[in-house]
Design a protein around this motif. Sequence first.
Motif, PDB file in Angstrom:
ATOM      1  N   HIS A   1     -28.522 -22.804 -10.893  1.00  0.00           N
ATOM      2  CA  HIS A   1     -27.626 -24.103 -11.704  1.00  0.00           C
ATOM      3  C   HIS A   1     -26.067 -23.562 -11.496  1.00  0.00           C
ATOM      4  O   HIS A   1     -25.615 -24.528 -11.274  1.00  0.00           O
ATOM      5  N   GLU A   2     -25.734 -22.350 -11.652  1.00  0.00           N
ATOM      6  CA  GLU A   2     -24.360 -22.131 -11.394  1.00  0.00           C
ATOM      7  C   GLU A   2     -23.787 -22.306 -10.234  1.00  0.00           C
ATOM      8  O   GLU A   2     -22.694 -22.852  -9.863  1.00  0.00           O
ATOM      9  N   PHE A   3     -24.810 -21.904  -9.426  1.00  0.00           N
ATOM     10  CA  PHE A   3     -24.272 -22.186  -7.847  1.00  0.00           C
ATOM     11  C   PHE A   3     -24.101 -23.872  -7.696  1.00  0.00           C
ATOM     12  O   PHE A   3     -23.146 -23.988  -6.992  1.00  0.00           O
ATOM     13  N   VAL A   4     -25.050 -24.669  -7.999  1.00  0.00           N
ATOM     14  CA  VAL A   4     -25.040 -26.028  -7.638  1.00  0.00           C
ATOM     15  C   VAL A   4     -23.884 -26.648  -8.414  1.00  0.00           C
ATOM     16  O   VAL A   4     -23.117 -27.465  -7.967  1.00  0.00           O
ATOM     17  N   VAL A   5     -23.416 -26.309  -9.647  1.00  0.00           N
ATOM     18  CA  VAL A   5     -22.528 -26.840 -10.271  1.00  0.00           C
ATOM     19  C   VAL A   5     -21.171 -26.484  -9.863  1.00  0.00           C
ATOM     20  O   VAL A   5     -20.328 -27.368  -9.553  1.00  0.00           O
ATOM     21  N   SER A   6     -21.049 -25.303  -8.998  1.00  0.00           N
ATOM     22  CA  SER A   6     -19.712 -24.931  -8.512  1.00  0.00           C
ATOM     23  C   SER A   6     -19.526 -25.551  -6.933  1.00  0.00           C
ATOM     24  O   SER A   6     -18.496 -25.268  -6.520  1.00  0.00           O
ATOM     25  N   GLY A   7     -20.771 -26.391  -6.619  1.00  0.00           N
ATOM     26  CA  GLY A   7     -20.359 -26.979  -5.330  1.00  0.00           C
ATOM     27  C   GLY A   7     -21.422 -26.466  -4.369  1.00  0.00           C
ATOM     28  O   GLY A   7     -21.305 -26.935  -2.943  1.00  0.00           O
ATOM     29  N   GLY A   8     -22.307 -25.663  -4.722  1.00  0.00           N
ATOM     30  CA  GLY A   8     -23.037 -25.171  -3.681  1.00  0.00           C
ATOM     31  C   GLY A   8     -24.163 -26.013  -3.053  1.00  0.00           C
ATOM     32  O   GLY A   8     -24.614 -26.927  -3.900  1.00  0.00           O
ATOM     33  N   LYS A   9     -24.555 -25.959  -1.720  1.00  0.00           N
ATOM     34  CA  LYS A   9     -25.562 -26.922  -0.984  1.00  0.00           C
ATOM     35  C   LYS A   9     -26.813 -26.215  -0.672  1.00  0.00           C
ATOM     36  O   LYS A   9     -27.563 -26.680  -0.717  1.00  0.00           O
ATOM     37  N   CYS A  10     -26.641 -25.167  -0.146  1.00  0.00           N
ATOM     38  CA  CYS A  10     -27.847 -24.503   0.619  1.00  0.00           C
ATOM     39  C   CYS A  10     -28.277 -23.210   0.037  1.00  0.00           C
ATOM     40  O   CYS A  10     -27.384 -22.235  -0.151  1.00  0.00           O
ATOM     41  N   ILE A  11     -29.535 -22.990  -0.154  1.00  0.00           N
ATOM     42  CA  ILE A  11     -29.932 -21.815  -0.724  1.00  0.00           C
ATOM     43  C   ILE A  11     -31.108 -21.298   0.412  1.00  0.00           C
ATOM     44  O   ILE A  11     -32.006 -22.025   0.754  1.00  0.00           O
ATOM     45  N   GLN A  12     -30.827 -19.924   0.879  1.00  0.00           N
ATOM     46  CA  GLN A  12     -31.790 -19.482   2.026  1.00  0.00           C
ATOM     47  C   GLN A  12     -32.509 -18.460   1.120  1.00  0.00           C
ATOM     48  O   GLN A  12     -31.923 -17.180   0.603  1.00  0.00           O
TER      49      GLN A  12
END
Length: 282
Positions: free
Chosen positions: A95-106
Amino acid sequence: MAAEKRASVDYTRTFSYVDVDAILTDEFGEAWTDYRRQYLASINYDKTGDIPAAPLTLDLELVNKCNLRCTMCFGDHHKGTRHSLDLDQIRATIHEFVVSGGKCIQVGMGSELLLYENVIDVLRIAREEGVLDIWVFTNGVLMDQAFLYALVKYRVARLNVSFDAATRETYHKVRGQDHFDLLERNIDTLIATKAQANSTLPVIRLTFVVQQQNLHEVDMFVERWKNKVGYIDFQRYVSYEGLKDLPWGSQSIDAPSVPSPGNSYRSEEHTSELQSRFGISY
């Protein structure tokens, strides 16, 4: 300044049978195009000056264990006490990653994610939280039908399966276990599951670390999987001898790129080319 594509790297040869970016643009629309534009700009930051305010990619390791003992793997982190992430921690991180603008999870680049009991829940959470590019890495041995359905259901963008052999004998030598037939069935079942669901996702990437033990099977591997999977990456073997003695930050690692037919390597002399390119002999 427009971002340039990444230059070809000397540690990988790609054989591409689909246009990965076209498939994922069709699936995710302008959001994918914008993401790839940001990604290309960031990896060419020395030319573009474009450094994202927050990471575009998150590497998520669910557990510090693996079920194989591959000859080329730096597996020190698989030893000792088992550790894993709980789902609440995973959801909060994503959630924190996406809210900050993250796009890809490996997920699973350094361990086997299918040893994690709630792996399907992780895929569900990633999709619910709005991760655009869910990229799963596995050795494929433990892929069951429930997991294969989940890959399609939660629109996992890319699936990487490490293989490294075209015969049972070589697979056992390189990977330390006799799961060759099972792995072939699992990949074939995934291909059938995608077809049944009329889904282009996940795009399947097979990887093959070229070594003295398997160099002679390069052509056989291409013949077995060409036009069945999205693409095949033959990778240069890298020795990890002395890695633990290196000071942190002394080495840099290039990020993976998305191939397309336009930058694919086309040749019938796969073995001899890779032998020369990677400096491997029988």
